[in-house]
Design an enzyme around this catalytic site. Structure first.
Site, mmCIF file in Angstrom:
data_model
loop_
_atom_site.group_PDB
_atom_site.id
_atom_site.type_symbol
_atom_site.label_atom_id
_atom_site.label_comp_id
_atom_site.label_asym_id
_atom_site.label_seq_id
_atom_site.Cartn_x
_atom_site.Cartn_y
_atom_site.Cartn_z
ATOM 1 N N TYR A 144 0.860 -1.188 0.000
ATOM 2 C CA TYR A 144 0.000 0.000 0.000
ATOM 3 C C TYR A 144 0.891 1.231 0.000
ATOM 4 C CZ TYR A 144 -3.499 3.403 1.644
ATOM 5 O OH TYR A 144 -4.323 4.487 1.764
ATOM 6 N N ASP A 239 9.438 2.793 -0.794
ATOM 7 C CA ASP A 239 8.418 3.444 0.018
ATOM 8 C C ASP A 239 8.745 3.151 1.492
ATOM 9 O OD1 ASP A 239 4.760 3.326 0.260
ATOM 10 O OD2 ASP A 239 6.311 4.227 1.521
ATOM 11 N N LYS A 267 4.817 9.417 8.327
ATOM 12 C CA LYS A 267 4.667 8.894 9.690
ATOM 13 C C LYS A 267 5.707 9.460 10.665
ATOM 14 C CE LYS A 267 2.341 4.786 7.902
ATOM 15 N NZ LYS A 267 0.969 4.748 8.401
HETATM 16 P P1 KE4 Z 1 -0.690 8.358 4.454
HETATM 17 O O1 KE4 Z 1 -1.231 9.058 3.228
HETATM 18 O O2 KE4 Z 1 -1.750 7.528 5.163
HETATM 19 O O3 KE4 Z 1 0.064 9.306 5.382
HETATM 20 O O4 KE4 Z 1 0.458 7.334 3.966
HETATM 21 C C1 KE4 Z 1 0.153 6.384 2.968
HETATM 22 C C2 KE4 Z 1 1.108 5.214 3.085
HETATM 23 C C3 KE4 Z 1 2.146 5.106 2.173
HETATM 24 N N1 KE4 Z 1 3.032 4.088 2.232
HETATM 25 C C4 KE4 Z 1 2.939 3.144 3.205
HETATM 26 C C5 KE4 Z 1 3.950 2.034 3.237
HETATM 27 C C6 KE4 Z 1 1.896 3.205 4.170
HETATM 28 O O5 KE4 Z 1 1.804 2.240 5.125
HETATM 29 C C7 KE4 Z 1 0.965 4.263 4.117
HETATM 30 C C8 KE4 Z 1 -0.194 4.383 5.091
HETATM 31 N N2 KE4 Z 1 -0.333 3.325 6.053
HETATM 32 C C9 KE4 Z 1 -1.678 3.058 6.498
HETATM 33 C C10 KE4 Z 1 -1.666 1.886 7.504
HETATM 34 N N3 KE4 Z 1 -0.792 0.823 7.163
HETATM 35 C C11 KE4 Z 1 -2.311 4.274 7.065
HETATM 36 C C12 KE4 Z 1 -3.492 4.047 7.947
HETATM 37 C C13 KE4 Z 1 -4.730 4.648 7.338
HETATM 38 O O6 KE4 Z 1 -4.916 4.523 6.105
HETATM 39 O O7 KE4 Z 1 -5.515 5.243 8.117
#
Ligand code: KE4
Length: 428
Positions: A144, A239, A267
């Site tokens: 993701y 990523d 994060k």
């Molecule tokens: P954000 O747009 O949520 O800040 O980041 C996206 C993203 C990009 N790359 C990786 C490897 C990620 O894990 C994420 C976002 N992680 C999820 C949970 N695994 C966010 C939680 C959510 O969607 O509320």
């Protein structure tokens, strides 16, 4: 566990917010029940609006590597806010955060701050396409990279959890530019390059997968990925939104000694406030406006409040031995949980890299998405609620990572193992 206030709030929230949440993974849709509305967090704990206390291993999905309300972060936020929160103009702290990131990740010679991991990954893909003048990208099923259109194809995290790995609303013409390979299967990548000569701009990969549950790269996999991108004139995008400053002081690229062309972050670099970033080779980053023809922008990018929370967090992580401490606590936890699962004879396997981990309800090994999807998600849901009853907050999905923070103590870990044993005993 009494949750009347959360239940009332959730009912109210659903009148105004889709599903009552501002991000689907928080909805408990896959595990059922009402998500507790959190009132506050302190150290390794959070409390919900009904006063229930939880030992927290969600850590806001990764950012809270120092735990909640760390004094250094709270202090700098108070001070910064008194002087203003955003100016839409450069501030010196942006330079400081950029220098820390470039200093920690040698592959990052230049970095652009944005406001989320999604923005970082979306921008990195656009940059790779601009630099190579090619349209196709390769991602991995179950990984993701945020919710940008082209990346919501066989995605992990909430998209996987809620059974919509390929989102509605993404035009086929667009999704077709995204080729989806299998994690830890280099043959699936080679076949795409053979079938699409000189057409693939980049591979984007979570160097340690966190969004199908934690799945480490197989030996040699990242090296093979790096070689195939170089041999074919494509860029390698790591990523590191989760792994950056999580699995070590130099991220996964330091841990595995791989030099990507572009790295995305998020994060932890925001310390709990909205910060994302993408950076890499100088010649690639020179494509980014105002230097080059690839446009990307953001009103709140680099705002002093978020940037200062990130700086305070990363400075704490520069203290000697802090990553070893995190790893020791995580090993103590996962060793204890392994024994607890064995004691009740529930098939399970725990994957861990640094202080990120996932306990799969699956005899294992879990080395890719198909393995992960073979887990007993129904039992995971029951375990999740039994742990909530024990006052332990883990991810409300089998396909996510758990995190230990520097605020967790050995006593917390021992208590967690005890609580997990009790929770597991209710599953038999
Ligand atoms: P954000 O747009 O949520 O800040 O980041 C996206 C993203 C990009 N790359 C990786 C490897 C990620 O894990 C994420 C976002 N992680 C999820 C949970 N695994 C966010 C939680 C959510 O969607 O509320």
């Amino acid at each position: 566990m009494q949750r009347s206030k959360s239940e009332a709030l959730f009912a109210e929230a659903q009148k105004y917010i889709p599903g009552g949440v501002n991000s689907p993974v928080r909805s408990f849709k896959s595990v059922g029940g009402t998500p507790p509305f959190i009132a506050r967090g302190q150290g390794a704990r959070v409390w919900d609006v009904d006063g229930n206390e939880y030992l927290d291993y969600l850590g806001s999905w990764g950012p809270l590597v120092l735990g909640h309300s760390h004094p250094a972060v709270v202090e700098v936020l108070k001070k910064t806010a008194e002087g203003g929160t955003s100016f839409g103009a450069p501030v010196e702290q942006e330079v400081e955060l950029a220098k820390i990131i470039c200093g920690a990740l040698p592959s990052v010679e230049s970095v652009r701050l944005v406001s989320s991991g999604t923005e970082a990954c979306m921008s990195a893909i656009r940059l790779a396409r601009a630099f190579t003048n090619r349209d196709k990208i390769i991602k991995f099923a179950g990984c993701y990279h945020g919710h940008a259109d082209g990346l919501l194809v066989k995605a992990g995290s909430g998209a996987l959890t809620h059974g919509i790995p390929t989102s509605a609303g993404v035009p086929e013409s667009y999704a077709s530019e995204t080729l989806v390979a299998e994690y830890n299967d280099i043959g699936s990548v080679e076949r795409f390059f053979e079938a699409n000569p000189n057409a693939i701009a980049a591979i984007i990969i979570e160097p340690v997968a966190g969004n199908m549950g934690v799945v480490p790269p197989a030996n040699g996999f990242l090296e093979a990925i790096q070689k195939i991108t170089k041999d074919n004139g494509a860029l390698l995008i790591f990523d590191e939104v989760i792994t950056g400053f999580r699995v070590g002081p130099n991220g996964a690229q330091g841990l595995y000694s791989i030099t990507p062309d572009i790295t995305t972050m998020g994060k932890i670099i925001g310390g709990g406030l909205p910060v994302g970033a993408y950076g890499g080779r100088k010649d690639v980053m020179e494509m980014v406006a105002p230097l080059g023809a690839m446009y990307q922008a953001g009103t709140l990018s680099g705002n002093p409040l978020a940037v200062n929370a990130g700086i305070a967090t990363l400075k704490e992580l520069q203290k000697p031995g802090i990553f070893e401490e995190l790893e020791t606590l995580a090993v103590q936890l996962t060793d204890g949980l392994t024994k607890a699962f064995q004691a009740v004879e529930i098939p399970s396997t725990i994957n861990r890299v640094g202080s990120m981990f996932t306990g799969f309800f699956n005899a294992g090994p879990v080395a890719g998405l198909a393995h992960a999807q073979g887990s007993d998600t129904e039992m995971y849901g029951r375990y999740f609620h039994a742990m909530q009853e024990q006052g332990v907050y883990i991810a409300p999905s089998q396909f996510e990572a758990g995190f230990v923070s520097t605020a967790h103590t050995e006593a917390d870990i021992d208590a967690t193992i005890e609580k997990a044993s009790k929770a597991l005993s209710t599953l038999r």
